[in-house]
Design an enzyme around this catalytic site. Structure first.
Site, PDB file in Angstrom:
ATOM      1  N   SER A 199       0.862  -1.174   0.000  1.00 48.79           N
ATOM      2  CA  SER A 199       0.000   0.000   0.000  1.00 48.79           C
ATOM      3  C   SER A 199       0.899   1.225   0.000  1.00 48.79           C
ATOM      4  O   SER A 199       1.714   1.394   0.908  1.00 48.79           O
ATOM      5  CB  SER A 199      -0.870   0.015   1.261  1.00 48.79           C
ATOM      6  OG  SER A 199      -1.603  -1.179   1.327  1.00 48.79           O
ATOM      7  N   CYS A 227      -7.010  -0.662   7.442  1.00 45.78           N
ATOM      8  CA  CYS A 227      -5.923  -1.220   6.641  1.00 45.78           C
ATOM      9  C   CYS A 227      -5.024  -2.096   7.508  1.00 45.78           C
ATOM     10  O   CYS A 227      -4.758  -1.774   8.667  1.00 45.78           O
ATOM     11  CB  CYS A 227      -5.094  -0.109   6.001  1.00 45.78           C
ATOM     12  SG  CYS A 227      -3.731  -0.755   5.011  1.00 45.78           S
ATOM     13  N   ASP A 283      -8.479  -2.042   3.147  1.00 40.37           N
ATOM     14  CA  ASP A 283      -7.302  -2.384   2.359  1.00 40.37           C
ATOM     15  C   ASP A 283      -6.541  -3.362   3.245  1.00 40.37           C
ATOM     16  O   ASP A 283      -5.686  -2.968   4.026  1.00 40.37           O
ATOM     17  CB  ASP A 283      -6.482  -1.101   2.109  1.00 40.37           C
ATOM     18  CG  ASP A 283      -5.229  -1.368   1.273  1.00 40.37           C
ATOM     19  OD1 ASP A 283      -5.172  -2.397   0.595  1.00 40.37           O
ATOM     20  OD2 ASP A 283      -4.313  -0.525   1.308  1.00 40.37           O
ATOM     21  N   TRP A 320      -4.772  -7.382   4.063  1.00 40.10           N
ATOM     22  CA  TRP A 320      -4.053  -8.476   3.414  1.00 40.10           C
ATOM     23  C   TRP A 320      -3.653  -9.546   4.403  1.00 40.10           C
ATOM     24  O   TRP A 320      -3.758  -9.322   5.598  1.00 40.10           O
ATOM     25  CB  TRP A 320      -2.821  -7.919   2.704  1.00 40.10           C
ATOM     26  CG  TRP A 320      -1.863  -7.216   3.601  1.00 40.10           C
ATOM     27  CD1 TRP A 320      -0.916  -7.797   4.378  1.00 40.10           C
ATOM     28  CD2 TRP A 320      -1.740  -5.802   3.812  1.00 40.10           C
ATOM     29  NE1 TRP A 320      -0.215  -6.842   5.051  1.00 40.10           N
ATOM     30  CE2 TRP A 320      -0.699  -5.611   4.718  1.00 40.10           C
ATOM     31  CE3 TRP A 320      -2.422  -4.680   3.325  1.00 40.10           C
ATOM     32  CZ2 TRP A 320      -0.317  -4.329   5.174  1.00 40.10           C
ATOM     33  CZ3 TRP A 320      -2.042  -3.432   3.763  1.00 40.10           C
ATOM     34  CH2 TRP A 320      -0.991  -3.259   4.682  1.00 40.10           C
TER      35      TRP A 320
HETATM   36  P1  FAD Z   1       6.764 -14.269   1.317  1.00 40.81           P
HETATM   37  O1  FAD Z   1       7.977 -15.021   0.972  1.00 40.81           O
HETATM   38  O2  FAD Z   1       5.774 -14.034   0.255  1.00 40.81           O
HETATM   39  O3  FAD Z   1       6.048 -14.964   2.554  1.00 40.81           O
HETATM   40  C1  FAD Z   1       4.864 -14.407   3.072  1.00 40.81           C
HETATM   41  C2  FAD Z   1       4.251 -15.345   4.083  1.00 40.81           C
HETATM   42  O4  FAD Z   1       3.847 -16.547   3.430  1.00 40.81           O
HETATM   43  C3  FAD Z   1       5.186 -15.810   5.180  1.00 40.81           C
HETATM   44  O5  FAD Z   1       5.220 -14.920   6.264  1.00 40.81           O
HETATM   45  C4  FAD Z   1       4.579 -17.134   5.561  1.00 40.81           C
HETATM   46  O6  FAD Z   1       3.495 -16.934   6.427  1.00 40.81           O
HETATM   47  C5  FAD Z   1       4.072 -17.662   4.249  1.00 40.81           C
HETATM   48  N1  FAD Z   1       5.089 -18.515   3.637  1.00 40.81           N
HETATM   49  C6  FAD Z   1       5.904 -18.213   2.600  1.00 40.81           C
HETATM   50  N2  FAD Z   1       6.703 -19.240   2.310  1.00 40.81           N
HETATM   51  C7  FAD Z   1       6.394 -20.224   3.165  1.00 40.81           C
HETATM   52  C8  FAD Z   1       6.858 -21.561   3.357  1.00 40.81           C
HETATM   53  N3  FAD Z   1       7.824 -22.088   2.606  1.00 40.81           N
HETATM   54  N4  FAD Z   1       6.290 -22.289   4.326  1.00 40.81           N
HETATM   55  C9  FAD Z   1       5.310 -21.786   5.094  1.00 40.81           C
HETATM   56  N5  FAD Z   1       4.833 -20.529   4.969  1.00 40.81           N
HETATM   57  C10 FAD Z   1       5.351 -19.769   4.017  1.00 40.81           C
HETATM   58  N6  FAD Z   1       2.993  -5.583   3.532  1.00 40.81           N
HETATM   59  C11 FAD Z   1       3.613  -4.557   4.160  1.00 40.81           C
HETATM   60  O7  FAD Z   1       4.561  -4.778   4.921  1.00 40.81           O
HETATM   61  N7  FAD Z   1       3.236  -3.240   3.957  1.00 40.81           N
HETATM   62  C12 FAD Z   1       2.209  -2.926   3.136  1.00 40.81           C
HETATM   63  O8  FAD Z   1       1.892  -1.747   2.956  1.00 40.81           O
HETATM   64  C13 FAD Z   1       1.526  -3.988   2.460  1.00 40.81           C
HETATM   65  N8  FAD Z   1       0.486  -3.737   1.637  1.00 40.81           N
HETATM   66  C14 FAD Z   1      -0.134  -4.756   0.991  1.00 40.81           C
HETATM   67  C15 FAD Z   1      -1.201  -4.470   0.136  1.00 40.81           C
HETATM   68  C16 FAD Z   1      -1.838  -5.487  -0.536  1.00 40.81           C
HETATM   69  C17 FAD Z   1      -2.975  -5.190  -1.475  1.00 40.81           C
HETATM   70  C18 FAD Z   1      -1.407  -6.825  -0.348  1.00 40.81           C
HETATM   71  C19 FAD Z   1      -2.074  -7.960  -1.079  1.00 40.81           C
HETATM   72  C20 FAD Z   1      -0.377  -7.114   0.509  1.00 40.81           C
HETATM   73  C21 FAD Z   1       0.275  -6.084   1.189  1.00 40.81           C
HETATM   74  N9  FAD Z   1       1.349  -6.365   2.032  1.00 40.81           N
HETATM   75  C22 FAD Z   1       1.962  -5.333   2.686  1.00 40.81           C
HETATM   76  C23 FAD Z   1       1.917  -7.727   2.180  1.00 40.81           C
HETATM   77  C24 FAD Z   1       3.055  -7.911   1.154  1.00 40.81           C
HETATM   78  O9  FAD Z   1       2.517  -7.931  -0.157  1.00 40.81           O
HETATM   79  C25 FAD Z   1       3.857  -9.211   1.288  1.00 40.81           C
HETATM   80  O10 FAD Z   1       2.992 -10.272   1.425  1.00 40.81           O
HETATM   81  C26 FAD Z   1       4.790  -9.211   2.455  1.00 40.81           C
HETATM   82  O11 FAD Z   1       5.675  -8.130   2.372  1.00 40.81           O
HETATM   83  C27 FAD Z   1       5.610 -10.489   2.493  1.00 40.81           C
HETATM   84  O12 FAD Z   1       6.321 -10.666   1.299  1.00 40.81           O
HETATM   85  P2  FAD Z   1       7.609 -11.543   1.258  1.00 40.81           P
HETATM   86  O13 FAD Z   1       7.895 -11.870  -0.183  1.00 40.81           O
HETATM   87  O14 FAD Z   1       8.689 -10.954   2.050  1.00 40.81           O
HETATM   88  O15 FAD Z   1       7.151 -12.868   1.974  1.00 40.81           O
END
Ligand code: FAD
Length: 692
Positions: free
Chosen positions: A452, A645, A690, A692
């Site tokens: 966001s 949010c 908003d 997630w």
């Molecule tokens: P990822 O690698 O995608 O992992 C995310 C989660 O998935 C993990 O914490 C875990 O719970 C699970 N996971 C992943 N891999 C495994 C595995 N091998 N085994 C078990 N569980 C697993 N985030 C913010 O910090 N700020 C924002 O403003 C924000 N806004 C968003 C707005 C929208 C519309 C959406 C959809 C999401 C938003 N998010 C926000 C969340 C963000 O998009 C990400 O999901 C977040 O930052 C994590 O991404 P990542 O790739 O680091 O983690």
């Protein structure tokens, strides 16, 4: 040795490749890779010319009798669609194809033959909306006067269909896409086979819901279409062709570039979900002062592009996988030595799409294009059993694939990704028999992550702020913590920008400079997604915002915008923000900034804080909201917009409950009536989420 079908096909492909090579690529264009063809002209539509949008014709000419349409935002629906396609083919001999809803027209759906079947795998996005690629389809089908070219009546009498939805029960409009499409199809006379399935991301049971739904669906479909089940045999969808004449230095080899323009260094717009902009990060810093947790503030400079955004929109970040996991993956499949070999990946049938551009290298595919860190799919475990290194491991894989409880017991606390999982099952033994095609088919494409936007577009139109908490969790019994893909990549970028030449957040390394150093100087590929989460057009209207943790991100933008308006002499309405975190001294993000906004806005702005770990009792935003019941109710009666949010699972739900309560009490109505009021607030956009 005997040649099997795959060998023959691959040989055929090699022959074509050689031919193309010898003809200096003159005919090479015939077997174009999807990115190169799609984005040559910089628009996703450019390739559509010449390609039919008529699904009936397409199926006819390619000999298909089952199409699986997907409406997908984050790739899961698309993944399920291709799994259904594979299963339909391998178990029942169906001639299946997967189709992006965006790529077809639907006004001739009434000519869809009754001996074929259409499947719809539909994700619901945000507030009950269709995914971007399903908007046109949805509007067509549910529109007031849906009209078909042939004008049959009942229009869809011949259409047999199957439906599965992906939703999140913490949202008001749970699975509304599949529900509404199912309703519309039935109303038009179409026949559904099996139940319309619903997967629930909110309960964390998406995968299991899908698996539980599909078996009875297949049984119903088999009986309806007279299909006979056969022993599932794996048939590759892609052929892997070694391109011995090429090296990673060859100009036409993709080393992680996302499309042809990036490869050629002519990255121009329009920038969108198919063509991200490689944006410089102009500033990055840490927002927490806690030892064990990190939260990033990043400013992404879009001034070199024609990208624009509005306050409340989302930005998508295209991550890169961490080096250690790329190594682990390549090592397990004995690809480490071949990592820089150049290969082409070719669809072995006309309706399949290679999910990344080629020629490329194993290293680039694993690093830039596959979701190698994600949780393991139980269905994929079943597929891979056939390729186990030994009979014993095969038996264990089969059990894990078939027995839901056993699978969850074994995987539960470990945060396994595919390589860690397989390695645990085989006790370190290498998996050398898995065709690379099965890996490409079985893993999701590496997805961009959404954030966001935490800035105001009137204050900083060309600088998009991101506020992201770094995902890292300790796992009992495992030395290294689990790390999120995108946030740790961003963390490394931040460290590098702030002077660390070789950043290793939690021991991870990243190819920070990108393919051919194209991301050097701290760049990150991004695109903007427009959202409906918007300030009222009249700045004098009051607003109430609930944003604990990173949920405060869009509200930094909202308040920044109102502070600017106030400075410019605009009459700004009451601006009430509920923020929560653990401790005022650790994770109170933007603390000094709020003070500046306070100065600009005076008593128009109030920030109500809840620090959960400071007092004897845990205090959250919903408790503070309750304490302010009277004022909140009054503001709502003055048509204040109400925004939530952040965490969808608990917080958003509890805020909703508190709101119902305070309306009931404040207005002297029953809870039931108050619930209706809140529903009405949502449907009129007075209440916006908003989450997630
Ligand atoms: P990822 O690698 O995608 O992992 C995310 C989660 O998935 C993990 O914490 C875990 O719970 C699970 N996971 C992943 N891999 C495994 C595995 N091998 N085994 C078990 N569980 C697993 N985030 C913010 O910090 N700020 C924002 O403003 C924000 N806004 C968003 C707005 C929208 C519309 C959406 C959809 C999401 C938003 N998010 C926000 C969340 C963000 O998009 C990400 O999901 C977040 O930052 C994590 O991404 P990542 O790739 O680091 O983690």
């Amino acid at each position: 040795a005997e040649l099997d079908t795959l060998d023959i096909v691959v040989l055929g492909v090699i022959l074509c490749g050689t031919l193309a090579y010898l003809t200096k690529g003159k005919f090479w264009g015939v077997v174009k890779d999807p990115y190169a063809s799609s984005f040559q002209n910089g628009t996703a539509n450019a390739n559509r010319a010449g390609r039919t949008r008529n699904i009936v014709e397409k199926m006819e000419e390619s000999g298909k009798n089952c199409v699986i349409f997907y409406g997908s935002q984050t790739g899961t629906a698309e993944d399920y669609a291709s799994r259904l396609a594979k299963e339909g083919k391998s178990r029942f001999g169906l001639e299946t194809m997967v189709a992006d809803l965006e790529e077809y027209d639907f006004d001739n759906l009434d000519t869809f033959p009754s001996d074929k079947v259409a499947m719809f795998v539909l994700a619901t996005y945000g507030e009950g909306e269709p995914t971007d690629n399903a908007v046109e389809f949805y509007e067509f089908l549910t529109g007031e006067d849906v009209a078909f070219s042939e004008g049959n009546d009942p229009a869809l009498e011949n259409l047999n269909y199957v439906a599965f939805g992906l939703g999140n029960n913490t949202y008001e409009h749970y699975n509304s896409m599949v529900r509404n499409v199912d309703k519309a199809l039935t109303k038009l006379g179409a026949h559904r086979i099996g139940d319309a399935g619903e997967g629930d991301d909110g309960a964390g049971t998406m995968e299991e819901d899908f698996l539980a739904w599909k078996d009875p669906m297949w049984a119903a479909l088999a009986s309806k279409m007279g299909l006979e089940e056969r022993e599932a045999v794996y048939e590759p969808i892609f052929g892997i062709v070694d391109r011995e004449g090429l090296t990673p230095e060859s100009a036409e080899v993709y080393l992680g570039e996302l499309n042809k323009m990036q490869l050629e260094g002519t990255n121009k717009g329009p920038f969108n979900a198919h063509n991200p902009y490689i944006a410089p990060i102009s500033e990055s810093r840490e927002l927490f002062s806690a030892k064990d947790r990190n939260c990033l503030h990043l400013d992404v400079d879009i001034s070199g592009s024609n990208l624009s955004y509005q306050t409340g929109d989302h930005i998508a970040v295209w991550p890169t996988n961490p080096g250690a996991e790329v190594d682990r993956f390549l090592d397990l499949f004995e690809l480490a030595e071949k990592r820089n070999n150049v290969i082409s990946v070719k669809a072995l049938e006309p309706t399949a799409k290679v999910p990344f551009p080629t020629p490329t290298t194993y290293d680039a595919i694993v690093r830039y294009h596959l979701e190698i860190c994600a949780p393991v799919s139980r269905q994929f475990v079943s597929t891979l059993a056939a390729f186990a290194p030994s009979e014993e491991i095969k038996a264990e894989m089969t059990r894990l694939g078939n027995d839901k409880d056993y699978f969850h017991e074994k995987t539960g606390p470990h945060f396994y990704n595919i390589a860690r999982f397989l390695s645990a099952v085989s006790k370190g033994e290498k998996w050398t028999k898995i065709p690379f095609s099965a890996i490409i088919e079985g893993l999701t494409k590496l997805q961009p992550r959404y954030y966001s936007i935490s800035s105001s577009s009137i204050v900083q139109p060309k600088k998009i702020s991101i506020t992201a908490v770094v995902e890292s969790q300790t796992i009992p019994g495992r030395g290294d913590p689990f790390r999120g893909v995108a946030t740790n990549y961003l963390f490394a970028l931040k460290q590098k920008q702030n002077g660390d030449e070789n950043p290793t957040p939690f021991g991870q390394t990243y190819e920070i400079t990108g393919p051919r150093n194209k991301y050097d100087g701290i760049h990150v590929p991004v695109h903007v997604r427009h959202s409906n989460f918007k300030l009222p057009s009249d700045p004098a209207k009051p607003i109430i915002m609930i944003g604990p943790g990173t949920g405060v991100a869009p509200f930094r933008g909202f308040v920044q915008e109102r502070a600017k308006q106030a400075k410019d002499g605009v009459n700004v309405g009451r601006t009430l923000l509920f923020f929560g975190c653990r401790k005022s001294t650790e994770d109170f993000m933007y603390k000094s900034e709020w003070e500046e906004y306070q100065e600009a806005l005076g008593d128009k702005f109030e920030m109500v804080t809840a620090f959960s770990r400071e007092g004897p009792k845990k205090v959250y935003v919903q408790h503070r909201l309750k304490e302010r019941a009277q004022e909140v109710n009054e503001l709502l009666l003055q048509k204040a917009s109400f925004y939530v949010c952040g965490d969808a699972a608990n917080m958003a739900r509890e805020v909703n409950a508190v709101l119902v309560q305070l309306i009931a009490e404040g207005r002297g109505v029953t809870e039931q009536k108050a619930e209706e009021v809140v529903k009405m607030m949502r449907s009129t956009n007075q209440y916006q989420e908003d989450v997630w």
